[in-house]
Motif scaffolding. Structure first.
Motif, PDB file in Angstrom:
ATOM      1  N   TYR A  16       0.828  -1.200   0.000  1.00 22.65           N
ATOM      2  CA  TYR A  16       0.000   0.000   0.000  1.00 22.65           C
ATOM      3  C   TYR A  16       0.869   1.260   0.000  1.00 22.65           C
ATOM      4  CZ  TYR A  16      -3.024   3.720   1.594  1.00 22.65           C
ATOM      5  OH  TYR A  16      -3.685   4.915   1.694  1.00 22.65           O
ATOM      6  N   GLY A  17       1.930   1.263   0.814  1.00 21.58           N
ATOM      7  CA  GLY A  17       2.800   2.424   0.878  1.00 21.58           C
ATOM      8  C   GLY A  17       3.434   2.745  -0.465  1.00 21.58           C
ATOM      9  N   ARG A  18       3.899   1.740  -1.162  1.00 21.16           N
ATOM     10  CA  ARG A  18       4.524   1.963  -2.466  1.00 21.16           C
ATOM     11  C   ARG A  18       3.495   2.458  -3.482  1.00 21.16           C
ATOM     12  NH1 ARG A  18       9.672  -0.464  -2.382  1.00 21.16           N
ATOM     13  NH2 ARG A  18       9.973  -1.862  -0.588  1.00 21.16           N
ATOM     14  N   ALA A  19       2.293   1.867  -3.452  1.00 22.32           N
ATOM     15  CA  ALA A  19       1.248   2.306  -4.375  1.00 22.32           C
ATOM     16  C   ALA A  19       0.831   3.740  -4.077  1.00 22.32           C
ATOM     17  CB  ALA A  19       0.039   1.368  -4.279  1.00 22.32           C
ATOM     18  N   ARG A  20       0.734   4.069  -2.819  1.00 18.26           N
ATOM     19  CA  ARG A  20       0.323   5.426  -2.461  1.00 18.26           C
ATOM     20  C   ARG A  20       1.354   6.447  -2.913  1.00 18.26           C
ATOM     21  NH1 ARG A  20      -0.909   8.037   3.502  1.00 18.26           N
ATOM     22  NH2 ARG A  20      -1.225  10.134   2.710  1.00 18.26           N
ATOM     23  N   HIS A  21       2.626   6.154  -2.709  1.00 14.37           N
ATOM     24  CA  HIS A  21       3.668   7.091  -3.108  1.00 14.37           C
ATOM     25  C   HIS A  21       3.668   7.262  -4.629  1.00 14.37           C
ATOM     26  CE1 HIS A  21       7.206   9.509  -2.709  1.00 14.37           C
ATOM     27  NE2 HIS A  21       7.976   8.659  -3.377  1.00 14.37           N
ATOM     28  N   GLU A  22       3.505   6.151  -5.348  1.00 22.61           N
ATOM     29  CA  GLU A  22       3.468   6.217  -6.817  1.00 22.61           C
ATOM     30  C   GLU A  22       2.280   7.044  -7.289  1.00 22.61           C
ATOM     31  OE1 GLU A  22       3.023   3.255 -10.713  1.00 22.61           O
ATOM     32  OE2 GLU A  22       3.233   2.406  -8.692  1.00 22.61           O
ATOM     33  N   ALA A  23       1.114   6.805  -6.701  1.00 26.58           N
ATOM     34  CA  ALA A  23      -0.084   7.540  -7.103  1.00 26.58           C
ATOM     35  C   ALA A  23       0.056   9.031  -6.800  1.00 26.58           C
ATOM     36  CB  ALA A  23      -1.305   6.965  -6.388  1.00 26.58           C
ATOM     37  N   ASP A  24       0.604   9.354  -5.642  1.00 25.40           N
ATOM     38  CA  ASP A  24       0.789  10.764  -5.280  1.00 25.40           C
ATOM     39  C   ASP A  24       1.677  11.475  -6.286  1.00 25.40           C
ATOM     40  OD1 ASP A  24      -0.687  10.128  -3.071  1.00 25.40           O
ATOM     41  OD2 ASP A  24       1.005  10.129  -1.668  1.00 25.40           O
ATOM     42  N   GLN A  25       2.755  10.818  -6.667  1.00 31.28           N
ATOM     43  CA  GLN A  25       3.691  11.439  -7.616  1.00 31.28           C
ATOM     44  C   GLN A  25       3.028  11.629  -8.973  1.00 31.28           C
ATOM     45  OE1 GLN A  25       5.790  12.520  -5.495  1.00 31.28           O
ATOM     46  NE2 GLN A  25       7.739  11.535  -6.027  1.00 31.28           N
ATOM     47  N   MET A  26       2.272  10.632  -9.431  1.00 33.68           N
ATOM     48  CA  MET A  26       1.581  10.733 -10.714  1.00 33.68           C
ATOM     49  C   MET A  26       0.622  11.913 -10.729  1.00 33.68           C
ATOM     50  SD  MET A  26       0.779   6.653 -11.257  1.00 33.68           S
ATOM     51  CE  MET A  26      -0.341   6.882 -12.646  1.00 33.68           C
ATOM     52  N   LEU A  27      -0.162  12.060  -9.666  1.00 32.84           N
ATOM     53  CA  LEU A  27      -1.137  13.141  -9.611  1.00 32.84           C
ATOM     54  C   LEU A  27      -0.465  14.511  -9.548  1.00 32.84           C
ATOM     55  CD1 LEU A  27      -3.762  11.597  -7.152  1.00 32.84           C
ATOM     56  CD2 LEU A  27      -4.002  11.887  -9.619  1.00 32.84           C
ATOM     57  N   LEU A  28       0.558  14.620  -8.734  1.00 30.18           N
ATOM     58  CA  LEU A  28       1.246  15.908  -8.596  1.00 30.18           C
ATOM     59  C   LEU A  28       1.925  16.333  -9.890  1.00 30.18           C
ATOM     60  CD1 LEU A  28       2.791  15.603  -5.038  1.00 30.18           C
ATOM     61  CD2 LEU A  28       1.327  17.451  -5.842  1.00 30.18           C
ATOM     62  N   ASP A  29       2.534  15.391 -10.564  1.00 34.86           N
ATOM     63  CA  ASP A  29       3.268  15.726 -11.785  1.00 34.86           C
ATOM     64  C   ASP A  29       2.347  16.230 -12.884  1.00 34.86           C
ATOM     65  OD1 ASP A  29       5.659  15.035 -10.624  1.00 34.86           O
ATOM     66  OD2 ASP A  29       5.717  13.008 -11.468  1.00 34.86           O
ATOM     67  N   GLN A  30       1.093  15.796 -12.876  1.00 32.70           N
ATOM     68  CA  GLN A  30       0.173  16.183 -13.953  1.00 32.70           C
ATOM     69  C   GLN A  30      -1.012  17.000 -13.445  1.00 32.70           C
ATOM     70  OE1 GLN A  30      -0.639  13.152 -16.968  1.00 32.70           O
ATOM     71  NE2 GLN A  30       0.803  11.774 -15.948  1.00 32.70           N
ATOM     72  N   LEU A  31      -0.896  17.543 -12.251  1.00 30.15           N
ATOM     73  CA  LEU A  31      -2.033  18.219 -11.640  1.00 30.15           C
ATOM     74  C   LEU A  31      -2.636  19.327 -12.498  1.00 30.15           C
ATOM     75  CD1 LEU A  31      -3.930  18.554  -9.255  1.00 30.15           C
ATOM     76  CD2 LEU A  31      -2.192  19.990  -8.138  1.00 30.15           C
ATOM     77  N   PRO A  32      -1.858  20.258 -13.073  1.00 32.88           N
ATOM     78  CA  PRO A  32      -2.477  21.327 -13.875  1.00 32.88           C
ATOM     79  C   PRO A  32      -3.284  20.780 -15.049  1.00 32.88           C
ATOM     80  CG  PRO A  32      -0.204  21.877 -13.344  1.00 32.88           C
ATOM     81  CD  PRO A  32      -0.391  20.446 -12.944  1.00 32.88           C
ATOM     82  N   VAL A  33      -2.748  19.765 -15.729  1.00 36.37           N
ATOM     83  CA  VAL A  33      -3.446  19.190 -16.887  1.00 36.37           C
ATOM     84  C   VAL A  33      -4.724  18.478 -16.443  1.00 36.37           C
ATOM     85  CG1 VAL A  33      -3.286  17.507 -18.762  1.00 36.37           C
ATOM     86  CG2 VAL A  33      -1.308  18.933 -18.185  1.00 36.37           C
ATOM     87  N   LEU A  34      -4.619  17.726 -15.359  1.00 34.12           N
ATOM     88  CA  LEU A  34      -5.783  17.001 -14.850  1.00 34.12           C
ATOM     89  C   LEU A  34      -6.879  17.966 -14.406  1.00 34.12           C
ATOM     90  CD1 LEU A  34      -3.914  14.333 -12.668  1.00 34.12           C
ATOM     91  CD2 LEU A  34      -4.919  13.989 -14.939  1.00 34.12           C
TER      92      LEU A  34
END
Length: 436
Positions: A409-427
């Motif tokens: 869960y910790g690894r998935a959460r960190h990966e998901a957080d990074q994905m969202l932050l990196d593309q936040l303006p576009v999303l």
């Protein structure tokens, strides 16, 4: 006096079962309960709508709470037991607990169990599946701490308030005294109807479930907006989390890792993830500063995948409410919609499609919601998640709960957080366009 015939037999069996539940002839309890299946069932309060789906039976739960003091996994709580009667020599703690559950079911609810099965505990409860003599199934929540019963009762009342307003949720069975929680026996507990063939949303949202849960959550929030505890109000979005406190927590965690003579694999990874997240606090401050005023109102309080029951692709019930407390509407939307499992398993494009379906369905069900709350939910979710150190703090603060499931869960959460932050303006722009 024992009555003659079938009635006398039923009374005698009932009295013997009650004696067994107090520790007399404990091995006979379930045999006696089964023996009485041919007798008329004792009267027992039933839910107003028996076809409502039950409180979740949570076989596993790995969704985190994003509050540093309460974040944990429901399947990893300390095994603190509620107070029971003095132990009988030779009887295990588990047997004592089952005897206490049996006693309370008989005395408080007039319900005679034929089967009692322990299932993994909840956040603050020990949970049991119950089958009575007629084959009807129930779910028991035995509360570990009597000191928190006022909050637990308020949580049950909030669930009932939502259900009374037409929201799909569980219904509690009241005691003979019409109480939501039985408190006069050897333990305190609540009793809920139980319906099989449902599954939680723990593994993430997919397909038609996105829109289904958006509709259900919109109905829920629309109902809770009328709760008398607090009227909806606009509050500064920047107050959704405290960056200064979060920064201190991260620095303290890094020092704790560095003070260890050696780090295991997950500890080393957690230290690296903590440093990466700490380096993004400047971005979090910018995210918070850009937020408009957002709606604060009474919420479910623990709305995550494990607390949503699905029947096929329909959102069948919300369960495990918390006591009514005002919170940011945008945060509760994001917490469910931005679940790491949903982000990682769907991929960014698939996740965005699903999240858009959720917000559109939510708006249809709760049309009074402002566009700001829906569009800003992504920023609120990213900021709030980054301000939490869980589960990276677990190896330091709660090493007893660290296992393969939590590490995953910790690894998935960190990966998901990074994905969202990196593309936040576009999303965010894509979501804004869809909501116009």
């Amino acid at each position: 006096m024992i009555q003659p015939g079938r009635d006398g037999q039923r009374v005698a069996l009932s009295q013997l079962l009650q004696a067994c539940s107090r520790g007399v002839h404990p091995t006979l309890t379930l045999h006696i309960a089964r023996r009485d299946t041919t007798s008329p069932a004792p009267s027992c309060p039933r839910p107003d709508q028996p076809d409502h789906l039950p409180l979740a039976h949570h076989l596993t739960t790995i969704a985190a709470r994003f509050d540093e003091e309460t974040m944990s996994t429901a399947s990893h709580q300390p095994a603190t037991k509620p107070a029971t009667a003095p132990s009988t020599p030779g009887r295990t703690a588990e047997e004592e607990q089952i005897m206490a559950v049996t006693d309370t079911l008989v005395l408080a609810y007039g319900l005679h169990p034929a089967e009692i099965t322990r299932i993994p505990e909840g956040t603050s409860t020990d949970n049991y599946a119950i089958v009575d003599q007629t084959g009807r199934r129930y779910f028991v929540k035995a509360y570990r701490a009597r000191s928190s019963l006022d909050l637990e009762r308020a949580a049950v009342e909030l669930s009932e308030y939502a259900a009374d307003g037409g929201v799909a949720t569980a219904r509690a069975t009241r005691t003979r005294e019409h109480e939501l929680i039985a408190t006069h026996g050897r333990l305190s507990m609540s009793l809920w109807s139980y319906v099989p063939h449902t599954a939680t949303g723990e593994g993430g949202l997919r397909g038609a479930r996105w829109a289904a849960v958006g509709t259900a959550m919109g109905c829920l929030h629309n109902r809770l907006a009328a709760h008398p505890a607090a009227a909806p109000a606009l509050k500064p979005g920047a107050a959704v989390c405290d960056v200064a406190t979060a920064r201190d927590s991260y620095e303290s965690l890094i020092r704790a890792f560095q003070s260890k003579p050696r780090l295991g694999e997950f500890e080393a990874w957690s230290l690296q993830a903590t440093r990466e997240r700490q380096a993004r606090f400047g971005g979090v401050e910018r995210i918070l500063a850009s937020l408009p005023p957002l709606t604060v109102q009474i919420l479910h309080g623990d709305l995550s995948g494990p607390n949503v029951l699905f029947k096929d692709d329909d959102a069948a019930a919300f369960v495990d409410f918390r006591a009514p407390t005002p919170g940011y509407l945008a945060w509760e939307i994001a917490r469910l919609g931005c679940d790491p499992s949903s982000v990682v398993t769907n991929g960014m494009e698939g996740w965005l499609t699903g999240y858009t379906d959720l917000t559109l369905a939510y708006r249809d069900a709760n049309p009074k919601t402002s566009a700001n709350d829906l569009v800003s939910s992504l920023r609120v979710g990213c900021a709030a998640v980054l301000c939490s150190t869980f589960p990276f703090s677990a190896p330091v603060k709660r090493p007893d709960i660290v296992d393969a499931a939590l590490e995953s869960y910790g690894r998935a959460r960190h990966e998901a957080d990074q994905m969202l932050l990196d593309q936040l303006p576009v999303l965010e722009e894509a979501l804004r366009d869809a909501l116009r």
